[in-house]
Design a protein around this motif. Structure first.
Motif, PDB file in Angstrom:
ATOM      1  N   THR A 133      -6.180  -3.257   0.125  1.00  0.00           N
ATOM      2  CA  THR A 133      -4.793  -3.091  -0.311  1.00  0.00           C
ATOM      3  C   THR A 133      -4.596  -3.817  -1.627  1.00  0.00           C
ATOM      4  N   THR A 134      -3.832  -3.228  -2.514  1.00  0.00           N
ATOM      5  CA  THR A 134      -3.524  -3.862  -3.790  1.00  0.00           C
ATOM      6  C   THR A 134      -2.796  -5.183  -3.593  1.00  0.00           C
ATOM      7  N   LEU A 135      -2.032  -5.316  -2.505  1.00  0.00           N
ATOM      8  CA  LEU A 135      -1.298  -6.563  -2.268  1.00  0.00           C
ATOM      9  C   LEU A 135      -2.224  -7.753  -2.029  1.00  0.00           C
ATOM     10  N   ALA A 136      -3.508  -7.491  -1.770  1.00  0.00           N
ATOM     11  CA  ALA A 136      -4.454  -8.594  -1.634  1.00  0.00           C
ATOM     12  C   ALA A 136      -4.650  -9.338  -2.951  1.00  0.00           C
ATOM     13  N   GLU A 137      -4.463  -8.645  -4.059  1.00  0.00           N
ATOM     14  CA  GLU A 137      -4.658  -9.248  -5.373  1.00  0.00           C
ATOM     15  C   GLU A 137      -3.358  -9.466  -6.131  1.00  0.00           C
ATOM     16  N   GLU A 192      11.636   5.417   0.884  1.00  0.00           N
ATOM     17  CA  GLU A 192      12.319   5.193  -0.389  1.00  0.00           C
ATOM     18  C   GLU A 192      12.095   3.771  -0.884  1.00  0.00           C
ATOM     19  N   ALA A 193      12.233   2.798   0.021  1.00  0.00           N
ATOM     20  CA  ALA A 193      12.048   1.402  -0.381  1.00  0.00           C
ATOM     21  C   ALA A 193      10.609   1.142  -0.791  1.00  0.00           C
ATOM     22  N   MET A 194       9.666   1.723  -0.072  1.00  0.00           N
ATOM     23  CA  MET A 194       8.266   1.483  -0.394  1.00  0.00           C
ATOM     24  C   MET A 194       7.847   2.196  -1.668  1.00  0.00           C
ATOM     25  N   ALA A 195       8.432   3.359  -1.931  1.00  0.00           N
ATOM     26  CA  ALA A 195       8.115   4.067  -3.176  1.00  0.00           C
ATOM     27  C   ALA A 195       8.489   3.228  -4.388  1.00  0.00           C
ATOM     28  N   ALA A 196       9.547   2.423  -4.247  1.00  0.00           N
ATOM     29  CA  ALA A 196      10.008   1.592  -5.360  1.00  0.00           C
ATOM     30  C   ALA A 196       9.014   0.492  -5.730  1.00  0.00           C
ATOM     31  N   LEU A 197       8.032   0.232  -4.862  1.00  0.00           N
ATOM     32  CA  LEU A 197       7.016  -0.769  -5.175  1.00  0.00           C
ATOM     33  C   LEU A 197       6.055  -0.289  -6.260  1.00  0.00           C
ATOM     34  N   HIS A 198       6.022   1.020  -6.486  1.00  0.00           N
ATOM     35  CA  HIS A 198       5.060   1.599  -7.412  1.00  0.00           C
ATOM     36  C   HIS A 198       5.735   1.968  -8.725  1.00  0.00           C
ATOM     37  N   PRO A 199       5.158   1.619  -9.847  1.00  0.00           N
ATOM     38  CA  PRO A 199       5.734   2.021 -11.122  1.00  0.00           C
ATOM     39  C   PRO A 199       5.941   3.525 -11.257  1.00  0.00           C
ATOM     40  N   VAL A 200       5.120   4.336 -10.606  1.00  0.00           N
ATOM     41  CA  VAL A 200       5.305   5.790 -10.706  1.00  0.00           C
ATOM     42  C   VAL A 200       6.477   6.276  -9.860  1.00  0.00           C
ATOM     43  N   GLY A 201       7.024   5.409  -9.000  1.00  0.00           N
ATOM     44  CA  GLY A 201       8.243   5.723  -8.272  1.00  0.00           C
ATOM     45  C   GLY A 201       8.081   6.614  -7.060  1.00  0.00           C
ATOM     46  N   ARG A 202       6.885   6.709  -6.517  1.00  0.00           N
ATOM     47  CA  ARG A 202       6.680   7.517  -5.314  1.00  0.00           C
ATOM     48  C   ARG A 202       5.567   6.915  -4.468  1.00  0.00           C
ATOM     49  N   LEU A 203       5.457   7.387  -3.249  1.00  0.00           N
ATOM     50  CA  LEU A 203       4.357   6.992  -2.387  1.00  0.00           C
ATOM     51  C   LEU A 203       3.084   7.727  -2.781  1.00  0.00           C
ATOM     52  N   GLY A 204       1.960   7.123  -2.419  1.00  0.00           N
ATOM     53  CA  GLY A 204       0.709   7.837  -2.534  1.00  0.00           C
ATOM     54  C   GLY A 204       0.525   8.773  -1.351  1.00  0.00           C
ATOM     55  N   GLU A 205      -0.379   9.709  -1.492  1.00  0.00           N
ATOM     56  CA  GLU A 205      -0.689  10.656  -0.430  1.00  0.00           C
ATOM     57  C   GLU A 205      -2.086  10.380   0.106  1.00  0.00           C
ATOM     58  N   ILE A 206      -2.330  10.791   1.333  1.00  0.00           N
ATOM     59  CA  ILE A 206      -3.645  10.609   1.934  1.00  0.00           C
ATOM     60  C   ILE A 206      -4.726  11.211   1.052  1.00  0.00           C
ATOM     61  N   SER A 207      -4.430  12.355   0.463  1.00  0.00           N
ATOM     62  CA  SER A 207      -5.419  13.022  -0.393  1.00  0.00           C
ATOM     63  C   SER A 207      -5.822  12.157  -1.576  1.00  0.00           C
ATOM     64  N   VAL A 229      -5.865   2.588  -6.285  1.00  0.00           N
ATOM     65  CA  VAL A 229      -5.177   3.882  -6.169  1.00  0.00           C
ATOM     66  C   VAL A 229      -3.774   3.547  -5.671  1.00  0.00           C
ATOM     67  N   ASP A 230      -2.933   3.102  -6.595  1.00  0.00           N
ATOM     68  CA  ASP A 230      -1.718   2.406  -6.193  1.00  0.00           C
ATOM     69  C   ASP A 230      -0.506   2.717  -7.055  1.00  0.00           C
ATOM     70  N   GLY A 231      -0.508   3.855  -7.732  1.00  0.00           N
ATOM     71  CA  GLY A 231       0.642   4.231  -8.531  1.00  0.00           C
ATOM     72  C   GLY A 231       1.006   3.242  -9.617  1.00  0.00           C
ATOM     73  N   GLY A 232       0.016   2.506 -10.128  1.00  0.00           N
ATOM     74  CA  GLY A 232       0.263   1.548 -11.206  1.00  0.00           C
ATOM     75  C   GLY A 232       0.634   0.161 -10.745  1.00  0.00           C
ATOM     76  N   GLN A 233       0.672  -0.051  -9.428  1.00  0.00           N
ATOM     77  CA  GLN A 233       1.108  -1.342  -8.880  1.00  0.00           C
ATOM     78  C   GLN A 233       0.278  -2.504  -9.413  1.00  0.00           C
ATOM     79  N   SER A 234      -1.031  -2.296  -9.565  1.00  0.00           N
ATOM     80  CA  SER A 234      -1.905  -3.379 -10.018  1.00  0.00           C
ATOM     81  C   SER A 234      -1.809  -3.618 -11.511  1.00  0.00           C
ATOM     82  N   ALA A 235      -1.174  -2.707 -12.242  1.00  0.00           N
ATOM     83  CA  ALA A 235      -1.045  -2.872 -13.693  1.00  0.00           C
ATOM     84  C   ALA A 235       0.142  -3.743 -14.067  1.00  0.00           C
ATOM     85  N   GLY A 236       1.180  -3.758 -13.217  1.00  0.00           N
ATOM     86  CA  GLY A 236       2.344  -4.578 -13.517  1.00  0.00           C
ATOM     87  C   GLY A 236       3.638  -3.869 -13.148  1.00  0.00           C
ATOM     88  N   HIS A 237       4.748  -4.564 -13.356  1.00  0.00           N
ATOM     89  CA  HIS A 237       6.063  -4.022 -13.014  1.00  0.00           C
ATOM     90  C   HIS A 237       7.008  -4.238 -14.191  1.00  0.00           C
TER      91      HIS A 237
END
Length: 237
Positions: A133-137, A192-207, A229-237
């Motif tokens: 998980t990205t939250l580990a780092e 909705e709340a979890m999507a806001a954690l990602h700079p791209v503004g959406r959840l990731g998909e299993i695919s 694979v985290d919608g930009g989460q590891s790059a910053g906010h």
């Protein structure tokens, strides 16, 4: 019917979500698959062997790898997908939470990977992939998750250490580090709340995760990688 030349993947946490989709993906690559989880049921596909068991029990890893060798004669890829994630303030975690996290996220990884490594080395192109998980780092004050950081962060460190230990022996070791993925683990009302954690503004998909694992499977020059694979989460906010 499998042959000694057919590659074989072991996938943990394989009964639903990312794990179940990885089973389908590896079958699509022509692999035989040994799929395990506590609730997994028999498959009608003769090239999928299911082994029910709690990955936190050291004997489960032994049984799964032994079953793979008995049925298919080899192991080429191990995907450590089984995992648990519960966000809580640090002091709200219980002793039971701690034991559960360690059992599923670390003990399970240790025993099944240790059992599998000799077989992964046998053909000179073995591969281990762990889902972290990205939250580990990259901690987020909105998602207090120390036990995830402790255990999944341990997997990321182990990924690099094992990659270097076995780099000259034909075994690659990588991790995929997701953001929040739309799986049965998460209730729809939280999307909705979890999507806001990602700079791209959406959840990731299993695919997205499956595609990342398949990329690593086909990338013989990549080892020791933590693929975010985290919608930009590891790059910053």
């Amino acid at each position: 019917m499998s042959t000694q030349e057919q590659k074989v993947a072991i996938i943990t946490g394989a009964s639903q979500g990312i794990g179940a989709s990885l089973v389908t993906a590896y079958r699509g690559l022509g692999y035989a698959v040994v799929a395990t989880s506590r609730s997994i049921t028999r498959s009608e596909d003769p090239e999928i062997l299911t082994v029910a068991g709690d990955i936190a029990d050291p004997e489960t890893g032994v049984r799964v790898v032994d079953a793979a060798i008995e049925r298919f004669g080899r192991v080429d890829t191990l995907i450590n997908n089984a995992g648990i994630f519960i966000a809580k303030p640090f002091t709200d975690y219980t002793d039971e939470d701690f034991a559960t996290y360690l059992g599923i996220n670390l003990t399970g990884f240790f025993h099944i990977t240790r059992r599998a490594v000799p077989h992964l080395l046998a053909h000179g192109d073995g591969h281990v992939v762990s889902i972290t998980t990205t939250l580990a780092e990259y901690a987020d004050s909105n998602v207090p998750s120390v036990l995830a950081a402790l255990t999944k962060g341990g997997l990321q460190s182990a990924t690099k250490s094992l990659a270097i230990e076995y780099a000259t022996r034909g075994l690659r070791v990588n991790s995929v580090s997701p953001g929040v993925i739309r799986t049965p683990m998460h209730a729809p009302e939280t999307y909705e709340a979890m999507a806001a954690l990602h700079p791209v503004g959406r959840l990731g998909e299993i695919s997205d995760i499956v595609d990342a694992v398949l990329y690593l499977e086909r990338a013989p020059f990549v080892t020791g990688e933590i693929l975010h694979v985290d919608g930009g989460q590891s790059a910053g906010h």
